[in-house]
Design an enzyme around this catalytic site. Sequence first.
Site, mmCIF file in Angstrom:
data_model
loop_
_atom_site.group_PDB
_atom_site.id
_atom_site.type_symbol
_atom_site.label_atom_id
_atom_site.label_comp_id
_atom_site.label_asym_id
_atom_site.label_seq_id
_atom_site.Cartn_x
_atom_site.Cartn_y
_atom_site.Cartn_z
ATOM 1 N N LYS A 49 87.281 -9.516 56.360
ATOM 2 C CA LYS A 49 86.610 -10.040 57.549
ATOM 3 C C LYS A 49 87.055 -9.286 58.802
ATOM 4 C CE LYS A 49 89.945 -13.697 57.813
ATOM 5 N NZ LYS A 49 90.135 -15.020 58.295
ATOM 6 N N TYR A 276 103.436 -0.645 87.427
ATOM 7 C CA TYR A 276 103.038 -1.845 88.178
ATOM 8 C C TYR A 276 104.201 -2.818 88.266
ATOM 9 C CZ TYR A 276 98.128 -0.483 87.689
ATOM 10 O OH TYR A 276 96.928 0.174 87.755
HETATM 11 C C1 LIG Z 1 89.415 -18.482 53.675
HETATM 12 C C2 LIG Z 1 90.356 -17.331 53.741
HETATM 13 N N1 LIG Z 1 90.881 -16.858 52.596
HETATM 14 C C3 LIG Z 1 91.735 -15.815 52.599
HETATM 15 C C4 LIG Z 1 92.113 -15.201 53.757
HETATM 16 C C5 LIG Z 1 93.061 -14.046 53.682
HETATM 17 O O1 LIG Z 1 94.233 -14.315 54.376
HETATM 18 P P1 LIG Z 1 95.435 -13.258 54.398
HETATM 19 O O2 LIG Z 1 95.000 -12.140 55.245
HETATM 20 O O3 LIG Z 1 96.541 -14.046 54.993
HETATM 21 O O4 LIG Z 1 95.673 -12.843 53.004
HETATM 22 C C6 LIG Z 1 91.613 -15.679 54.958
HETATM 23 C C7 LIG Z 1 92.040 -15.089 56.213
HETATM 24 O O5 LIG Z 1 92.497 -15.723 57.120
HETATM 25 C C8 LIG Z 1 90.697 -16.766 54.957
HETATM 26 O O6 LIG Z 1 90.174 -17.233 56.084
#
Ligand SMILES: Cc1ncc(COP(=O)(O)O)c(C=O)c1O
Length: 385
Positions: A49, A276
């Site tokens: 994602k 800054y």
């Molecule tokens: C539903 C779900 N499964 C798995 C994952 C994978 O998580 P990670 O990157 O901690 O392995 C995520 C990410 O947040 C998620 O939202």
Amino acid sequence: MNRGGYNRSRMNTSSLPRVWVDIDLQILRDNYHHMVETVAPARVMAVLKAEAYGLGCLPIARALASAGVARFGVAEPNEACRLLELGLPVQILGAVLPDELPDLIRQGVVLPLTDATVAQAISREAQRQHTTARGHFKIDTGMGRLGIPLGEAPALIRSIRRLPGLACEGIYTHFPMAYRGGDDFTQRQLDGLTRLILELEQDGIVFEYRHAANSDAINNFPQTARPPFNWVRSGINLHGSFDTEGRRRLQLRSILTLKTRLVARRTLPEGSTIGYGATYRLPRAMPVGTISAGYADGLPLALSNRGYVLIGGRTCPVIGRLSMDYTTVSLEQIPEAVPGDEVVCLGGAGPQAISVESWAQLKGTHPYEIICSFGNRVKRCYTNA
Ligand SMILES: Cc1ncc(COP(=O)(O)O)c(C=O)c1O
């Protein structure tokens, strides 16, 4: 000049961007293989994602596919559709909206069954298209974000399964704090989903895909990769990073190195102020370098007067406050540095290597935010494709 292993081989070439992240796809594949061996016979779904946490969804997906990944998980429809060209199952782990369903069903994306209304809408649209949509029940065992509350799940699953045009092939949940190994909270989530799966199995309702573990759970709750579960979902571990809390059961290497170039080198007199807010005053005359990366590129502001970068493998402390595009560093450890030289902001080799986790700790955040924060200007460069 090449003194003490100080390597300028990549320097002064006009093709170099100002800020880039080297992403080593061989390390990515190694991390994946190690995870596969560790969780076997459970299988690994790669969670890609948010553009594979900002590193570039398609190059990462292609490398993983060549290593044997059989399934991708994403958060939302656009991400899902981009991955379809690889020809592997793509599953939305988050939520879907009614207007998104026609496209998703037409393209065969695996959908989250988060409540009765969504399930009915999926069923209606699948029938309209004379097809069968595939879905996984998302069970809320404690995340409190999305899905069917555990208590409602037995009845709801039984009724949703009867909807036409819908193949309910999986069931899953998500852990909000599996970084705390042995903690009751995760154990209760796990027990709840396990009971549900077994209870349904006694009624002949068997799901082909049963998954709960994220990276934290793989490391801290190994039982989440054992029956009744047969898949795990991992994102951050594939990149070689871990949550800052918790055990590290897997031996992984970081796939990324964030680099930039030195753009100025000056010797400034004692008492000169830097940046800054003038938060740093030189205690003595010293060589000061300016590197071409700042907080717009994902360097945490918290590095100001605290972090360091590497030039020629030597540590150059950040002095003064980071700005949007530039960061100022002491060159006392490497006075021979010249503009154009390569600078490692994050990553690197040996004891001085700068880890994603160390930045997360400095910033008071987690490694996910660090990796997801590389700016648009940061070129993603893939090595060992
Ligand atoms: C539903 C779900 N499964 C798995 C994952 C994978 O998580 P990670 O990157 O901690 O392995 C995520 C990410 O947040 C998620 O939202």
